[in-house]
Write an enzyme that holds these catalytic residues in place. Structure first.
Site: not given
Ligand SMILES: O=P(O)(O)OC[C@H]1O[C@H](OP(=O)(O)OP(=O)(O)O)[C@H](O)[C@@H]1O
Ligand SMILES: [Mg+2]
Length: 180
Positions: A98-99, A102, A151, A164
């Site tokens: 996963e990036d 959160d 964010f 991205r």
């Protein structure tokens, strides 16, 4: 595009150093196991492709596309499968890549799903962990770095599908999403 960034958190060099460290740990832990590495699209695409190239050992890769954010900066709470795996996970050692973790909802959902599909083991490798965002109890086994409760975009992570393709990770100027 670069003008929308408030500040850079991690340069490409920073990301490469983090990735090399995680790849060394993964290579040692998975020796002889031929793990199935699962890239969670779209956010993890850049990280996963760099990570697997840094692990000099046997592994297989597959892709799953799930989404819970839509075009917002806050999770909808509902995880949708947009594309499932091609490979059976039954009896396999899984490494979910996963990036970012959160709220934790995406990974909580995926761990449960792969457990019901009888995976032999499930571990998570996340480039970033945002602990202050957590809503459900889930933790990554390999964490690249911890980020503040802001964010972030770039290197796979988007806001409304943009950013991205930034080669670095940064914090978006709040004005960019408050305008909309
Ligand atoms: O811990 P959580 O609150 O669940 O957030 C993390 C997830 O949210 C983002 O994906 P998103 O659903 O936005 O889709 P994307 O990867 O296609 O951008 C990100 O790439 C993680 O997969
Ligand atoms: Mg994602």
């Amino acid at each position: 595009m670069n003008d929308d960034i408030l500040r850079v958190l991690y340069s490409k060099e920073d990301i490469d150093a983090i990735t090399a460290r995680l790849a060394d740990q993964i290579k040692a832990d998975y020796a002889g196991k031929n793990p199935l590495v699962i890239c969670i699209l779209k956010g993890a695409i850049m990280f996963m492709t760099d990570l697997v190239r840094a692990v000099d050992d046997y592994m297989e890769i597959d892709f799953m596309d799930v989404s819970s954010y839509g075009n917002a900066t806050e999770s909808s709470g509902e995880v949708k499968i947009l594309k499932d795996l091609d490979t059976s996970v039954s009896g396999r050692d899984l490494l979910i890549v996963e990036d970012i973790v959160d709220t934790g909802r995406t990974l909580f959902y995926l761990k449960k799903l792969f457990n019901t599909r009888n995976a032999r083991s499930i571990k998570i490798c996340a480039l970033m962990d945002k602990p202050e965002g957590r809503v459900v109890d889930v933790h990554a086994d390999y964490v690249g770095t911890t980020v503040p409760n802001e964010f972030v975009v770039g290197y796979g992570l988007d806001y409304a599908e943009k950013y991205r393709n930034l080669p670095y990770i940064g914090v978006l100027k709040p004005a960019v999403y408050q305008e909309e």
